[in-house]
Design a protein around this motif. Structure first.
Motif, mmCIF file in Angstrom:
data_model
loop_
_atom_site.group_PDB
_atom_site.id
_atom_site.type_symbol
_atom_site.label_atom_id
_atom_site.label_comp_id
_atom_site.label_asym_id
_atom_site.label_seq_id
_atom_site.Cartn_x
_atom_site.Cartn_y
_atom_site.Cartn_z
ATOM 1 N N ARG A 1 21.211 42.789 74.599
ATOM 2 C CA ARG A 1 21.265 41.560 74.065
ATOM 3 C C ARG A 1 22.660 41.163 73.417
ATOM 4 N N GLU A 2 23.336 40.121 73.710
ATOM 5 C CA GLU A 2 24.421 39.765 73.092
ATOM 6 C C GLU A 2 24.577 38.228 72.573
ATOM 7 N N GLY A 3 25.090 38.182 71.347
ATOM 8 C CA GLY A 3 25.201 36.791 70.907
ATOM 9 C C GLY A 3 26.129 36.076 71.768
ATOM 10 N N ASP B 1 25.254 38.028 65.302
ATOM 11 C CA ASP B 1 24.433 39.209 65.127
ATOM 12 C C ASP B 1 23.519 39.134 63.999
ATOM 13 N N PHE C 1 21.696 33.467 73.128
ATOM 14 C CA PHE C 1 21.983 34.817 73.268
ATOM 15 C C PHE C 1 21.510 34.986 74.873
#
Length: 121
Positions: A45-47, A105, A37
């Motif tokens: 936050r992003e995967g 996610d 991430f």
């Protein structure tokens, strides 16, 4: 105690490459899902990518497909993220996480402290 330790971050010029490592201690990766991430300043936050070590299946965010590759070395209990053709938008702190379900996610049980990546233009 479970620990995930990331390494390999740093400063790189746009177009360059970095390889991040996530080493697990007190946990066995070979049946786990391991995710990468990232979180950039002021952003959620992003995967980025995840791998199911049970069958080797890998998943990527659209923003990194074709540029990033996730891989696993179960003998070393380590997961890697090879990042090529880096862009300034890839600048963020990168975290690895361990869970049971490989999802960008999804919920992960354990998290590392993060390693910063800065891509200069």
């Amino acid at each position: 105690e479970v620990q995930l330790v990331e390494s390999g971050g740093g400063l790189v010029q746009a177009g360059g490459s970095l390889r991040l490592s996530c080493a697990g201690f007190g946990i066995t990766f070979d049946e786990r899902a391991i995710g990468w991430f990232r979180q950039a300043p002021g952003k959620e936050r992003e995967g980025v990518s995840c791998i199911n070590n049970s069958d080797g299946s890998a998943y990527y965010a659209d923003s990194v497909k074709g540029r990033f590759t996730i891989s696993s070395d179960n003998a070393k209990n380590t997961v890697y993220l090879q990042m090529n053709s880096l862009k300034p938008d890839d600048t963020a702190v990168y975290y690895c996480a361990a869970g049971w379900v490989p999802a960008l996610d999804g919920l992960y049980d354990y998290w590392g402290q993060g390693t910063p990546v800065t891509v200069s233009s």
